[in-house]
Design a protein around this motif. Structure first.
Motif, PDB file in Angstrom:
ATOM      1  N   VAL A   6     -21.655  -0.814  13.953  1.00  0.00           N
ATOM      2  CA  VAL A   6     -22.721  -1.026  12.974  1.00  0.00           C
ATOM      3  C   VAL A   6     -22.483  -2.280  12.130  1.00  0.00           C
ATOM      4  CG1 VAL A   6     -23.974  -0.002  11.027  1.00  0.00           C
ATOM      5  CG2 VAL A   6     -23.095   1.470  12.859  1.00  0.00           C
ATOM      6  N   ILE A   7     -21.253  -2.451  11.626  1.00  0.00           N
ATOM      7  CA  ILE A   7     -21.003  -3.534  10.666  1.00  0.00           C
ATOM      8  C   ILE A   7     -20.052  -4.610  11.199  1.00  0.00           C
ATOM      9  CG2 ILE A   7     -21.453  -2.043   8.691  1.00  0.00           C
ATOM     10  CD1 ILE A   7     -18.480  -1.726   8.278  1.00  0.00           C
ATOM     11  N   GLY A   8     -19.560  -4.446  12.430  1.00  0.00           N
ATOM     12  CA  GLY A   8     -18.693  -5.463  13.013  1.00  0.00           C
ATOM     13  C   GLY A   8     -17.219  -5.206  12.769  1.00  0.00           C
ATOM     14  N   PRO A   9     -16.337  -5.607  13.708  1.00  0.00           N
ATOM     15  CA  PRO A   9     -14.907  -5.313  13.584  1.00  0.00           C
ATOM     16  C   PRO A   9     -14.221  -6.007  12.419  1.00  0.00           C
ATOM     17  CG  PRO A   9     -15.324  -6.785  15.440  1.00  0.00           C
ATOM     18  CD  PRO A   9     -16.670  -6.321  14.957  1.00  0.00           C
ATOM     19  N   GLU A  10     -14.674  -7.209  12.046  1.00  0.00           N
ATOM     20  CA  GLU A  10     -14.006  -7.927  10.954  1.00  0.00           C
ATOM     21  C   GLU A  10     -14.136  -7.164   9.638  1.00  0.00           C
ATOM     22  OE1 GLU A  10     -16.581  -9.081  12.770  1.00  0.00           O
ATOM     23  OE2 GLU A  10     -16.381 -11.220  13.212  1.00  0.00           O
ATOM     24  N   THR A  11     -15.342  -6.660   9.363  1.00  0.00           N
ATOM     25  CA  THR A  11     -15.569  -5.922   8.119  1.00  0.00           C
ATOM     26  C   THR A  11     -14.807  -4.604   8.116  1.00  0.00           C
ATOM     27  OG1 THR A  11     -17.780  -6.905   7.983  1.00  0.00           O
ATOM     28  CG2 THR A  11     -17.341  -4.991   6.594  1.00  0.00           C
ATOM     29  N   VAL A  12     -14.748  -3.946   9.273  1.00  0.00           N
ATOM     30  CA  VAL A  12     -14.030  -2.671   9.363  1.00  0.00           C
ATOM     31  C   VAL A  12     -12.551  -2.867   9.064  1.00  0.00           C
ATOM     32  CG1 VAL A  12     -13.294  -0.831  10.922  1.00  0.00           C
ATOM     33  CG2 VAL A  12     -15.669  -1.605  10.945  1.00  0.00           C
ATOM     34  N   VAL A  13     -11.937  -3.907   9.629  1.00  0.00           N
ATOM     35  CA  VAL A  13     -10.513  -4.167   9.388  1.00  0.00           C
ATOM     36  C   VAL A  13     -10.266  -4.439   7.909  1.00  0.00           C
ATOM     37  CG1 VAL A  13      -8.609  -5.769   9.847  1.00  0.00           C
ATOM     38  CG2 VAL A  13     -10.045  -4.960  11.731  1.00  0.00           C
ATOM     39  N   ALA A  14     -11.159  -5.195   7.268  1.00  0.00           N
ATOM     40  CA  ALA A  14     -11.010  -5.481   5.838  1.00  0.00           C
ATOM     41  C   ALA A  14     -11.114  -4.204   5.007  1.00  0.00           C
ATOM     42  CB  ALA A  14     -12.072  -6.485   5.397  1.00  0.00           C
ATOM     43  N   LEU A  15     -12.048  -3.339   5.349  1.00  0.00           N
ATOM     44  CA  LEU A  15     -12.189  -2.077   4.621  1.00  0.00           C
ATOM     45  C   LEU A  15     -10.971  -1.188   4.817  1.00  0.00           C
ATOM     46  CD1 LEU A  15     -15.953  -1.223   5.317  1.00  0.00           C
ATOM     47  CD2 LEU A  15     -14.932  -1.969   3.150  1.00  0.00           C
ATOM     48  N   ALA A  16     -10.418  -1.187   6.035  1.00  0.00           N
ATOM     49  CA  ALA A  16      -9.211  -0.399   6.304  1.00  0.00           C
ATOM     50  C   ALA A  16      -8.056  -0.893   5.434  1.00  0.00           C
ATOM     51  CB  ALA A  16      -8.838  -0.478   7.779  1.00  0.00           C
ATOM     52  N   GLY A  17      -7.933  -2.217   5.290  1.00  0.00           N
ATOM     53  CA  GLY A  17      -6.882  -2.767   4.445  1.00  0.00           C
ATOM     54  C   GLY A  17      -7.051  -2.379   2.988  1.00  0.00           C
ATOM     55  N   ALA A  18      -8.296  -2.421   2.500  1.00  0.00           N
ATOM     56  CA  ALA A  18      -8.547  -2.067   1.099  1.00  0.00           C
ATOM     57  C   ALA A  18      -8.268  -0.590   0.832  1.00  0.00           C
ATOM     58  CB  ALA A  18     -10.001  -2.401   0.746  1.00  0.00           C
ATOM     59  N   ALA A  19      -8.711   0.267   1.742  1.00  0.00           N
ATOM     60  CA  ALA A  19      -8.464   1.703   1.576  1.00  0.00           C
ATOM     61  C   ALA A  19      -6.972   2.006   1.646  1.00  0.00           C
ATOM     62  CB  ALA A  19      -9.221   2.488   2.647  1.00  0.00           C
ATOM     63  N   GLY A  20      -6.273   1.390   2.610  1.00  0.00           N
ATOM     64  CA  GLY A  20      -4.835   1.604   2.743  1.00  0.00           C
ATOM     65  C   GLY A  20      -4.075   1.134   1.516  1.00  0.00           C
ATOM     66  N   LEU A  21      -4.486   0.006   0.945  1.00  0.00           N
ATOM     67  CA  LEU A  21      -3.819  -0.512  -0.255  1.00  0.00           C
ATOM     68  C   LEU A  21      -3.977   0.458  -1.420  1.00  0.00           C
ATOM     69  CD1 LEU A  21      -2.342  -2.780  -1.737  1.00  0.00           C
ATOM     70  CD2 LEU A  21      -4.573  -3.851  -2.155  1.00  0.00           C
ATOM     71  N   SER A  22      -5.140   1.047  -1.553  1.00  0.00           N
ATOM     72  CA  SER A  22      -5.368   2.019  -2.627  1.00  0.00           C
ATOM     73  C   SER A  22      -4.457   3.232  -2.476  1.00  0.00           C
ATOM     74  CB  SER A  22      -6.833   2.465  -2.631  1.00  0.00           C
ATOM     75  OG  SER A  22      -7.701   1.374  -2.864  1.00  0.00           O
ATOM     76  N   VAL A  23      -4.362   3.747  -1.247  1.00  0.00           N
ATOM     77  CA  VAL A  23      -3.506   4.913  -1.000  1.00  0.00           C
ATOM     78  C   VAL A  23      -2.041   4.547  -1.212  1.00  0.00           C
ATOM     79  CG1 VAL A  23      -2.759   6.583   0.728  1.00  0.00           C
ATOM     80  CG2 VAL A  23      -5.177   5.960   0.565  1.00  0.00           C
ATOM     81  N   ALA A  24      -1.628   3.370  -0.714  1.00  0.00           N
ATOM     82  CA  ALA A  24      -0.234   2.937  -0.868  1.00  0.00           C
ATOM     83  C   ALA A  24       0.141   2.810  -2.345  1.00  0.00           C
ATOM     84  CB  ALA A  24      -0.016   1.605  -0.151  1.00  0.00           C
ATOM     85  N   THR A  25      -0.775   2.346  -3.153  1.00  0.00           N
ATOM     86  CA  THR A  25      -0.506   2.217  -4.595  1.00  0.00           C
ATOM     87  C   THR A  25      -0.261   3.580  -5.227  1.00  0.00           C
ATOM     88  OG1 THR A  25      -1.879   0.225  -4.699  1.00  0.00           O
ATOM     89  CG2 THR A  25      -1.403   1.351  -6.772  1.00  0.00           C
ATOM     90  N   MET A  26      -1.080   4.558  -4.861  1.00  0.00           N
ATOM     91  CA  MET A  26      -0.897   5.912  -5.406  1.00  0.00           C
ATOM     92  C   MET A  26       0.418   6.523  -4.925  1.00  0.00           C
ATOM     93  SD  MET A  26      -4.731   7.576  -5.386  1.00  0.00           S
ATOM     94  CE  MET A  26      -5.103   7.172  -3.685  1.00  0.00           C
ATOM     95  N   LEU A  27       0.760   6.318  -3.657  1.00  0.00           N
ATOM     96  CA  LEU A  27       2.020   6.847  -3.130  1.00  0.00           C
ATOM     97  C   LEU A  27       3.213   6.219  -3.838  1.00  0.00           C
ATOM     98  CD1 LEU A  27       1.348   6.954   0.728  1.00  0.00           C
ATOM     99  CD2 LEU A  27       1.450   8.890  -0.858  1.00  0.00           C
ATOM    100  N   THR A  28       3.117   4.940  -4.120  1.00  0.00           N
ATOM    101  CA  THR A  28       4.211   4.243  -4.803  1.00  0.00           C
ATOM    102  C   THR A  28       4.428   4.805  -6.197  1.00  0.00           C
ATOM    103  OG1 THR A  28       3.764   2.223  -3.553  1.00  0.00           O
ATOM    104  CG2 THR A  28       5.031   1.986  -5.581  1.00  0.00           C
TER     105      THR A  28
END
Length: 424
Positions: A375-397
């Motif tokens: 729907v939105i293209g692989p480039e945007t999906v990878v960027a969203l995955a990075g943003a979501a992962g960074l949020s979770v990693a911050t909480m885990l830290t």
């Protein structure tokens, strides 16, 4: 006087680790099967994408190398505790050789291929649990950490070489031949394990053996009721976010051109970064420093992927993915702390539960990423995955900073006899 013990903060060397014959055989078997696996993954990705021209079906096939643990991974991993671990590894290798050989048959229907991939990956759960559980019996202390680093570097290097070689071979040869090579690597791995790893009794040898369901339940309770183990498993499962680019490598590569070699180059980027990061992390960071740096390194594993939202050129993307892979070296510290906290008789089940969760999370992440990419293209999906992962990693830290003091105390407290000598 007591037996000499290595000081907790003394680092082991790669030469020491490779001086252990059993480890060399276990390592060589892993290398063979890992190279074959990555070769096969490229072949499957290219085969399915060329046949269907669908990012979703390509991601589905790739996700089937991760999803089976949801069904039976945690249960089957208990075999590594109730049966001799070498026997479990050899049986799984032989069974997978047969299944992969069936995939290589010309004209195999798509859904039959998916079923074969599913069962083959399912058998990887008890194999991985058995191998992870037997490694601390072969290597102790910081030798285990260095040995785990060697295994991690080898696996990532095998991905790097296997993906690039796989892309090149698919250009020149039929991709089904790559599957035949993978079947042969499983057979060779089984032979090496029989010849080079000695027999050991089952971890729960003697007395009645609990059923696999009970073993699985006990393992889950052990992990999730302990704050430290729960935090470490959460760090391990974070990779569900930063693995998504690998699952989208084929459609992402299509944005740069139709050459199948681009797929291999992109797939190799994160493993290359992981190789470099794992080497530097295990070689130059002291054992306690690895534990302290887990949090910010987990954030590095996700943050660079956000840059893909700007749709940069191929080599910038490769660099961003490689940097994320280097951040993923924090898994070495999480692995070592996990081993130190889990009882030996439950090691197989605990490792199996962690590994199954890793693969299940990766599979679901890749599948969701493939659907969104339509729907939105692989480039945007990878960027969203990075943003979501960074949020979770911050909480885990933030949680990790509250418990890591206890982990450091338990792992790096000086031996009792050293304390007595100092007080005198």
């Amino acid at each position: 006087m007591g037996r000499h013990r290595r000081p907790p903060e003394e680092q082991a060397t790669y030469r020491e680790v490779f001086g252990v014959a059993e480890f060399r055989h276990l390592w060589f078997a892993q290398t063979l099967s890992s190279l074959g696996d990555q070769l096969a993954q490229v072949a499957l990705a290219v085969l399915v994408y060329h046949r269907t021209q669908s990012a979703l079906l390509t991601a589905l096939t790739y996700a089937l190398t991760y999803l089976p643990p949801i069904v039976g991974g945690p249960v089957l991993s208990g075999l590594a505790d109730v049966l001799p671990r070498r026997r479990v590894m050899v049986f799984c290798d032989l069974a997978r050789a047969v299944l992969v050989a069936l995939m290589a048959i010309e004209g195999t229907p798509f859904w039959t291929l998916c079923a074969l991939v599913f069962v083959t990956t399912l058998l990887g759960a008890p194999f991985t649990a058995a191998r992870a559980a037997v490694l601390p019996d072969i290597l102790e202390g910081d030798r285990y950490v260095v040995g785990a680093a060697v295994n991690n570097i080898t696996h990532q290097a095998s991905q790097m070489l296997g993906f690039v070689a796989g892309g090149a071979l698919v250009v020149a040869l039929d991709p089904r031949r790559a599957l035949g090579v993978n079947a042969a690597t499983f057979l060779l791995s089984a032979l090496i394990l029989v010849l080079g790893v000695r027999k050991r009794k089952a971890a729960r040898d003697g007395g009645p053996r609990p059923g696999l369901w009970r073993t699985s339940r006990d393992g889950a309770r052990l992990v999730f009721r302990d704050t430290t183990l729960r935090s470490l498993v959460s760090f391990a499962w974070l990779c569900a976010f930063y693995v998504i680019p690998e699952g989208l490598a084929a459609p992402y590569a299509a944005t740069f051109g139709k050459d199948a070699l681009y797929v291999g180059v992109l797939m190799a980027a994160m493993p290359t970064g992981m190789v470099i990061g794992s080497f530097l992390f295990s070689r130059f960071v002291r054992p306690s420093g690895r534990i302290r740096s887990m949090g910010w390194m987990s954030m590095v594993a996700c943050a660079p992927l956000i840059g893909c939202g700007l749709k940069p050129g191929l080599w910038v993307v490769v660099g961003l993915w490689a940097l994320a892979g280097a951040g993923g070296a924090y898994q070495l510290a999480a692995n070592a702390a996990f081993v130190a906290a889990v009882p030996a008789e439950a090691r197989g089940q605990a490792f199996g539960l962690a590994q199954s969760g890793i693969l299940a999370g990766q599979g679901l992440g890749i599948l969701a990423g493939g659907a969104l990419a339509q729907v939105i293209g692989p480039e945007t999906v990878v960027a969203l995955a990075g943003a979501a992962g960074l949020s979770v990693a911050t909480m885990l830290t933030m949680v990790w900073t509250q418990v890591r003091g206890d982990v450091l105390s338990s792992m790096f407290a000086p031996p009792a006899e050293v304390k007595v000598t100092a007080s005198c």
